[in-house]
Scaffold this active site. Sequence first.
Site, PDB file in Angstrom:
ATOM      1  N   SER A  54      -9.576 -30.867  34.198  1.00  0.00           N
ATOM      2  CA  SER A  54      -9.412 -29.429  34.389  1.00  0.00           C
ATOM      3  C   SER A  54     -10.437 -28.875  35.371  1.00  0.00           C
ATOM      4  O   SER A  54     -11.501 -28.377  34.983  1.00  0.00           O
ATOM      5  CB  SER A  54      -9.522 -28.707  33.042  1.00  0.00           C
ATOM      6  N   TYR A  55     -10.123 -28.941  36.661  1.00  0.00           N
ATOM      7  CA  TYR A  55     -11.003 -28.405  37.695  1.00  0.00           C
ATOM      8  C   TYR A  55     -11.181 -26.905  37.471  1.00  0.00           C
ATOM      9  O   TYR A  55     -10.210 -26.168  37.304  1.00  0.00           O
ATOM     10  CB  TYR A  55     -10.401 -28.657  39.077  1.00  0.00           C
ATOM     11  N   ASP A  63     -10.691 -15.672  27.938  1.00  0.00           N
ATOM     12  CA  ASP A  63     -11.315 -15.895  26.634  1.00  0.00           C
ATOM     13  C   ASP A  63     -12.629 -16.671  26.721  1.00  0.00           C
ATOM     14  O   ASP A  63     -13.230 -16.988  25.692  1.00  0.00           O
ATOM     15  CB  ASP A  63     -10.343 -16.536  25.642  1.00  0.00           C
ATOM     16  N   HIS A  75     -10.653 -18.873  32.062  1.00  0.00           N
ATOM     17  CA  HIS A  75      -9.763 -17.975  31.334  1.00  0.00           C
ATOM     18  C   HIS A  75     -10.558 -16.766  30.864  1.00  0.00           C
ATOM     19  O   HIS A  75     -11.784 -16.842  30.674  1.00  0.00           O
ATOM     20  CB  HIS A  75      -9.156 -18.658  30.098  1.00  0.00           C
ATOM     21  N   ARG A 125      -6.016 -18.887  37.601  1.00  0.00           N
ATOM     22  CA  ARG A 125      -4.830 -19.524  37.032  1.00  0.00           C
ATOM     23  C   ARG A 125      -3.725 -18.548  36.639  1.00  0.00           C
ATOM     24  O   ARG A 125      -2.551 -18.874  36.724  1.00  0.00           O
ATOM     25  CB  ARG A 125      -5.230 -20.361  35.814  1.00  0.00           C
ATOM     26  N   GLU A 171      -1.027 -18.620  31.610  1.00  0.00           N
ATOM     27  CA  GLU A 171      -1.926 -19.411  30.781  1.00  0.00           C
ATOM     28  C   GLU A 171      -1.927 -18.975  29.313  1.00  0.00           C
ATOM     29  O   GLU A 171      -2.799 -19.369  28.545  1.00  0.00           O
ATOM     30  CB  GLU A 171      -3.341 -19.340  31.352  1.00  0.00           C
ATOM     31  N   ALA A 183     -17.184 -27.748  31.450  1.00  0.00           N
ATOM     32  CA  ALA A 183     -17.396 -28.718  30.370  1.00  0.00           C
ATOM     33  C   ALA A 183     -16.430 -29.886  30.486  1.00  0.00           C
ATOM     34  O   ALA A 183     -16.793 -31.042  30.236  1.00  0.00           O
ATOM     35  CB  ALA A 183     -17.240 -28.035  29.014  1.00  0.00           C
ATOM     36  N   CYS A 237     -10.239 -21.247  21.844  1.00  0.00           N
ATOM     37  CA  CYS A 237      -9.248 -22.097  22.507  1.00  0.00           C
ATOM     38  C   CYS A 237      -8.343 -22.785  21.497  1.00  0.00           C
ATOM     39  O   CYS A 237      -7.183 -23.073  21.790  1.00  0.00           O
ATOM     40  CB  CYS A 237      -9.937 -23.162  23.365  1.00  0.00           C
TER      41      CYS A 237
END
Length: 449
Positions: A22-23, A252, A250, A214, A174, A27, A371
């Site tokens: 996940s570019y 969140d 994101h 995204r 997303e 983390a 998440c």
Amino acid sequence: MNAFEANFDGLVGPTHNYAGLSYGNVASTGNQNVASNPREAARQGLAKMKALHDLGFKQGVLAPHERPDVAALRQLGFSGGDGEVVAKAARQAPAILAACSSASPMWTANAATVSPAADTADGRVHFTPANLNNKFHRSIEHATTGRILRAMFPDERHFAHHPALPAQMHFGDEGAANHTRFCQEYDQPGVEFFVFGQAAFDTRYPRPAKFPARQTLEASEAIARLHGLSPERVVFAQQDPDTIDQGVFHNDVISVGNRNVLFHHQQSFVDQARVLGELSAKLAALGTEFVAVQVPEEAVSVEEAVKSYLFNSQLLSKPDGKLLIVVPEECHTTPRVWAYLQQLLQSGGPIDEVRVFDLKQSMRNGGGPACLRLRVALNQSELAAVNPAVMMSDALFATLNGWVDKHYRDRLSTEDLGDPRLLDECRTALDELTQILRLGSVYPFQLAV
């Protein structure tokens, strides 16, 4: 209470691994190729679900996906028996196999956008699975996600299910990771808050320079239309492009809301004062006071927020009207974040309790407490119409832990993804899980003729 916010947490799958796919998610890429522990990951997630259930919150389970995704590999030209397809991909295109073996469906905040009945034109709860078009490894999720959601929320009198938006960058969606709902009570009309990273058709909006944005404005607007939301009760806001470039992939990761409260960073949105003012005005029109708890940069930097996932937390409404914040252990071990949380609890504001959970297996892959869960506001009759087998209980907790111990490995590396036995292990486990959760046939291997 006549209505609830139920949380449906993603159950970590048997192929939990760190492929660093996940570019833009610091983390995720930072732990690429580190060996994972699927059994521990699943147990950590289940422990959080059970703890919140024990506190009286409505808690459900959302099933993992079949991995490796053999259908996706076949679509990309790998042929033969299923085990042979996996073995060929491992030899010829290990990066593609890793993408088709991603653990990412565990993050159910990206599974769908959900609008409760009080907000929609037809008075039903609406679900739209996210197309997750920005990343190939996530774009293969929405078909299975849709089948699982239909099996969990089957009654068409109460629930409406839409297909994902067109799988194209202009409508990159997303899910609930970029969506929050504000209200006084869960069964009363509220204001739905959509956060986007860029506008696909309108070049006037700024864009991040380093990492991808995204969610598009156009996707958020489309979902609002599909769900039959009133424009008077919708607010669209753009993420700050600079925070995206610091790893806030994101919304969140930089803000979280519940009821009438938004807990957010000083650098969350473009034109932040206007956004907060619009939320306040639209909630005031519903007779609800909007409360914004803003964390200043001088107290917690964006870098510290990303490192600790302070905002990738859960805000849960307690019977006394105050809020409990659920945070990962990383908040406790990040000194300035923990110091801020102690000050927050003593401030007299709406958040007066914190609970810390060890979710290291998820955090190393780039996902925290928020998440892992999909929020669904339900009234009593809607809750009664949910598939009861997916709702957490003492018995389900014990059953799922036993199921995990039976089927999951305690160590998995990216090299193991090419082992055809792993596919068989995953399918055996999921076939049993669909019986435990009474989902019927939702996986491609179960649907094959």
